[in-house]
Enzyme design. Structure first.
Site, PDB file in Angstrom:
ATOM      1  N   CYS A   1      49.093  17.546  69.286  1.00 18.61           N
ATOM      2  CA  CYS A   1      48.569  16.520  70.198  1.00 18.61           C
ATOM      3  C   CYS A   1      47.209  16.049  69.699  1.00 18.61           C
ATOM      4  O   CYS A   1      46.583  16.701  68.847  1.00 18.61           O
ATOM      5  CB  CYS A   1      48.481  17.063  71.625  1.00 18.61           C
ATOM      6  SG  CYS A   1      47.089  18.175  71.903  1.00 18.61           S
TER       7      CYS A   1
ATOM      8  N   ASP B   1      36.984  50.234  15.165  1.00 18.25           N
ATOM      9  CA  ASP B   1      36.999  49.271  14.079  1.00 18.25           C
ATOM     10  C   ASP B   1      35.574  49.160  13.547  1.00 18.25           C
ATOM     11  O   ASP B   1      34.616  49.394  14.291  1.00 18.25           O
ATOM     12  CB  ASP B   1      37.504  47.923  14.605  1.00 18.25           C
ATOM     13  CG  ASP B   1      37.659  46.904  13.496  1.00 18.25           C
ATOM     14  OD1 ASP B   1      38.035  47.292  12.391  1.00 18.25           O
ATOM     15  OD2 ASP B   1      37.393  45.716  13.743  1.00 18.25           O
TER      16      ASP B   1
END
Length: 998
Positions: free
Chosen positions: A299, A688
């Protein structure tokens, strides 16, 4: 979910290659792959199928190997499929033509009882796909079944790997673990060979439904493992529900399903008392437009409320209402629709976002503890009534008198009605959880006339629940506070040259932002003018500010210490490094750690056993030994209260979340409780060399004249010639020379495999290796001695000469990071053996290893050699691998934990690493291991304390020395002790200070 994109300049179709990419399952991986392959010549189009981890590439390349190399280079675990997926009929014909012979690989079916969401699937994929001989995995999460295609002689290695990560796995059909050796054969999921008739025709076997929608729910009262277990059990019975992903921190549940409508899921959730609303569901909307379904909007009154709430929001440009269809269309320029969704939700209208193209917010800010002032008032009143009833009973009123019963009932209604509701739901769903045990205890106490105790027990339990919720919020806020680091506004340069303060979420890529001294940086970007020192602790954990100048990257959430900076925006709000960190930590808390899985399994067995014991205590003595029914019933009720596994269940998630948040504060991004726990078990770490122990780029270390030229003149000549070369050694020499003017070089020439030459002021100069110096006849004994000495120090040496005489020897080396030696020493103190694995020559590896203190250095290794080295180390105990995530991808996958160095600002590293060290500082590695050990110590202490408390009070209950209210106080106290013990991890003290005490 298939995306098909034609690349610019596409030619006519060429070859079509199909890839299976096991770790491609979200848009981040898709974006990384697009970025990598789009730039390759010959690639014409890409087709992504994320649910099936499949990529189809249309290209004109001679072979698919360059594509495979490109995918591997960005960390993707890709494999080329033999060809296009055959049609069913073609598969049948192939089967007939081959005589019906099956593939050489075996398919083994496993039942994994605690595998029920994508977090477990991801952990299993990461663990099994690294196992040699495993060819493929197929998951059926609702049935908790896993099919492994492999060439292994037995299934034992697979079972071992599954159990290492806390998976409760057994062979399908096996009764008690891996005793059986027979494997169950299943047909391949994507072909119909097994459905062939004798002549190669196809039987009418219905194909399974494809994976469907994913709907995301907000469940405001779901915030602990008890609710998660209840939801898993209830939704597991809903036909069409495939997967559940829980985010308890943000009260979210993602449900992957094949339903036309999420209503059955909502109904099931509400049936068990969960306050659920749909936050977003599948179905794309146009870019810049969001469609909400709002059931309560029907509404003009609601329309007016929504207009008032939304029209003032930044980024909202237009609203379109459809009251009949209850739809609201919002035109916007936002990256994240959370503010709009929250604004509608505050009006009590339960919005459903139908725009799946927008990502979910990285961290929800809208939910607090959910405890209102009214709840506190009700609890206060319930406490007064409950204690008043107890006082009246002691004061001479009978425990079953009207005033006592009335006060008790009022206390139960005010403070315990929610517990009773949850207990009824648990009874209906046959879930033996703490709410059901408490409900039985309260009702039982009332039935035997102990009304005051019933009221006090349920009130104390409700208070304990509220305090637990507040305690858990501290762990939640530790993660949520990450998002508060980035300011909401930024000072942005406008087209007319003005500087204007605007909302950070509205700032576009490429915009110029100014940051003044002392201000926080709002977005990621690259500095275009200015110089300063920036405090990057929120991102990298660095304790000291980092100097920044033009060309350097800055991150959202960091602090500009001094000097004004202007930077170009590279990441919009929602996609910054800070957002990705928060999102990753949030996702990590959803992955249940092995200890949590153990606790869940223990509680699932322990609670029914104690319940059965309580029933026995209530019934057996009165029936067989003449005991008084009311006395033994009371003891049984006390036993039930004590049996609540609250402290045991809640301790693990709080501790893990606190550990994840503590690691994030230190610049260590851990991708799940699994890795947080495994870190303490590491016995070796493979490192590494390049980019990990060293800086990863060569630098000039020595300039040694051997002729008449000065050092400055040697460097000027060498840099002028090398400026025309792209060799890394040449780049290092040029960089060392700096911005000084170069000499003019004529007749430059690259001498393949030897060096370069060029003319300066009419004189020809050569710069090259020992081979070139020998060919020119200028390698005197003095020069050779210098070259050998420098090479023994792991340096690359070159000679500057004319064609008659050597002028100087220059040496270049990848310099060791200052932090590497300290990090290696810390690892050794923790009892973790550091091992260097590098592709560089053995002499260089040995020299660097000596500098940093590593005893085991292995050089001249190819990727396959690194993989074999990791396998040998893993045979001796859990091993970690530190690398860049690209060249070391196989070794990283094979290790128990893969670490990525310097992940700040790197999408791929944050997405793919098990643990991302945000800073280029190897000292973060021992810090992570020490934190992991501390987390392990807290987990063990919590479990021991929780179980020990239960045992002591069970003995007291059995001997009649414990009352109901004392039992609930003990249970509440144990819960709070383990919660606060877990929260200690959030303290700012460095974990390495406590590593030996954990």
């Amino acid at each position: 979910m298939t995306a098909h994109e034609h690349l610019p300049g596409a030619r006519s179709p060429g070859n079509e290659t199909f890839f299976t990419i096991s770790d491609m399952d979200c848009r981040s991986e898709e974006a990384a792959i697009r970025e990598r392959l789009n730039g390759m010549q010959g690639v014409e189009s890409l087709v992504f199928d994320l649910p099936r981890h499949r990529l189809t590439v249309l290209h004109t390349l001679a072979t698919a190997e360059p594509l495979l190399d490109a995918l591997t280079s960005i960390g993707m675990q890709a494999a080329i499929e033999p060809g296009p997926a055959p049609t069913a009929a073609a598969s049948c014909r192939a089967a007939c033509s081959s005589g019906g012979s099956s593939a050489a690989s075996t398919k083994t079916v496993f039942v994994v009882s605690n595998m029920n969401c994508r977090n477990e699937e991801s952990a299993i994929r990461a663990r099994l796909e690294a196992l040699d001989g495993v060819k493929g995995l197929s998951f059926d999460l609702p049935a908790r079944r896993l099919v492994v295609s492999h060439t292994l002689p037995s299934s034992e290695p697979i079972l071992t790997r599954l159990r290492e990560i806390g998976m409760d796995a057994r062979l399908a059909g096996a009764v008690d673990g891996p005793a059986a050796t027979t494997v169950a054969e299943v047909p391949p999921p994507d072909n119909a060979i097994s459905a062939c008739r004798p002549c190669g025709t196809l039987t009418s076997t219905p194909s399974p439904a494809a994976n469907g929608n994913t709907t995301q729910f907000i469940i405001t009262n779901m915030d602990c493992p008890t609710e998660e277990a209840l939801i898993r059990k209830r939704l597991g019975r809903v036909e069409g529900v495939d997967q559940l992903e829980f985010d308890l921190i943000n009260h979210r549940l993602a449900v992957q399903h094949r339903l036309g409508d999420p209503a059955p899921v909502l109904d099931a959730l509400r049936e068990i008392g969960m306050k659920a609303t749909v936050e977003r569901e599948a179905g794309a909307s146009p870019k810049g437009q969001a469609i909400y379904l709002i059931e309560k909007m029907d509404c003009p009154t609601e329309e007016a409320l929504l207009r008032k709430a939304l029209e003032g929001l930044p980024g909202v440009s237009a609203l379109q209402f459809d009251l009949l269809g209850r739809k609201l269309t919002v035109a916007h320029t936002l990256d994240d629709l959370a503010p709009v969704t929250a604004a509608i939700g505050r009006l009590g209208m339960s919005p459903v976002l139908q725009d799946s193209s927008q990502p979910a917010p990285s961290v929800t800010r809208e939910f607090g503890s959910g405890i209102s002032k009214m709840q506190w008032l009700k609890m206060g009143a319930a406490g007064v009534l409950a204690l008043g009833a107890e006082a009246m009973a002691y004061g001479g009123f009978g425990e079953s008198s009207l005033p006592v019963v009335g006060a008790s009932l009022a206390a139960i209604a005010l403070g315990g009605i929610e517990t009773l509701k949850k207990g009824w739901i648990a009874l209906r769903t046959l879930s033996l959880n703490m709410n059901l045990l408490m409900t039985i205890a309260v009702i039982g106490a009332a039935l035997i006339g102990q009304w005051p105790e019933a009221a006090v027990v349920i009130w104390l339990f409700a208070i304990a629940e509220m305090i637990e919720a507040l305690s858990l919020d501290r762990a939640r806020n530790a993660i949520r506070s990450l998002m508060e680091l980035a300011p909401e506004t930024a000072l942005v340069k406008q087209p007319d040259g003005r500087w204007e303060e605007v909302k950070a979420e509205t700032v576009d890529l490429g915009a110029l932002v100014r940051v003044r001294p002392g201000e926080r940086i709002a977005l990621d970007g690259v500095i275009r003018s200015g110089a300063s020192a920036v405090n990057q602790a929120p991102i990298t954990g660095e304790s000291m500010p980092v100097a920044k100048e033009v060309g350097d990257t800055v991150f959202a959430g960091t602090i500009n210490e001094r000097g004004t900076l202007e930077f170009e925006v590279r990441s919009r709000k929602g996609n910054t490094t800070l957002d990705r960190i928060a999102r990753s930590v949030q996702e990590a808390q959803g992955q249940r750690a092995p200890t949590q899985r153990f606790v869940d399994r223990f509680a699932s067995i322990y609670t029914p056993l104690v319940f059965a014991l309580a029933v026995g205590i209530a019934v057996i003595p009165p029936l067989f030994f003449g005991g008084v029914w009311s006395d033994w019933a009371y003891k049984a009720l006390v036993m039930l209260v004590i049996a609540c596994p609250c402290a045991l269940v809640i301790s693990t998630p709080v501790t893990v979340v606190s550990g994840l948040a503590a690691a994030a504060r230190r610049g260590i991004l851990v991708k799940g409780g699994l890795y947080l726990e495994q870190g303490r078990l590491l016995r070796a770490v493979a490192l590494d060399k390049t980019g990990t122990l060293t800086h990863g780029r060569p630098a000039l270390t020595d300039t040694l004249p051997v002729g008449d030229l000065s050092q400055a003149e040697v460097l000027r000549i060498a840099a002028s010639i090398d400026a025309l070369s792209e060799h890394p050694v040449a780049t290092a020499i040029v960089r060392a020379y700096g911005d000084l003017p170069h000499a003019t070089v004529d007749r430059f020439e690259a001498l393949a495999g030897r060096g370069v030459k060029g003319d300066i002021d009419g004189q020809t100069y050569y710069i090259g290796n020992q081979r070139l110096a020998t060919e020119l006849g200028v390698a005197s004994e003095a020069v050779r001695a210098q070259l050998e000495r420098l090479e023994a120090e792991a340096k690359t040496a070159v000679v500057l000469s004319t064609d008659k005489v050597a002028l100087a020897v220059l040496a270049v080396a990848d310099t060791v990071r200052d932090s590497s030696k300290e990090a290696v020493a810390s690892l050794k103190r923790l009892g973790v053996e550091p091992v260097m694995l590098t592709g560089d020559n053995g002499k260089t590896a040995a020299a660097v290893a000596k500098l940093v203190g590593i005893n085991d250095a292995r050089g001249d290794l190819l990727p396959q050699d690194k993989l074999e080295a990791i396998e040998r180390l893993a045979a001796q105990g859990p091993v970690g691998m530190v690398g860049d995530g690209v060249n070391d991808a196989p070794a990283l996958a094979k290790s128990n934990i893969g670490f990525a160095m310097g992940a700040a600002g790197t999408d791929t590293a944050i997405e793919t690493a098990d643990v991302a060290l945000m800073q280029d500082d190897l000292r973060k590695l021992p810090e992570f291991i020490a934190l992991s050990r501390r987390v392990g110590g807290v987990l063990k202490a919590n479990i021991a304390f929780a179980i020990g408390t239960k045992v002591i009070f069970m003995v007291l209950a059995f001997t009649g020395h414990a009352s109901l209210w004392l039992a609930i106080l003990a249970d509440m106290g144990a819960s709070l002790v383990v919660v606060f013990n877990g929260l200690r991890l959030l303290r700012s003290s460095k974990p390495e200070d406590r590593s030996h005490g954990a």
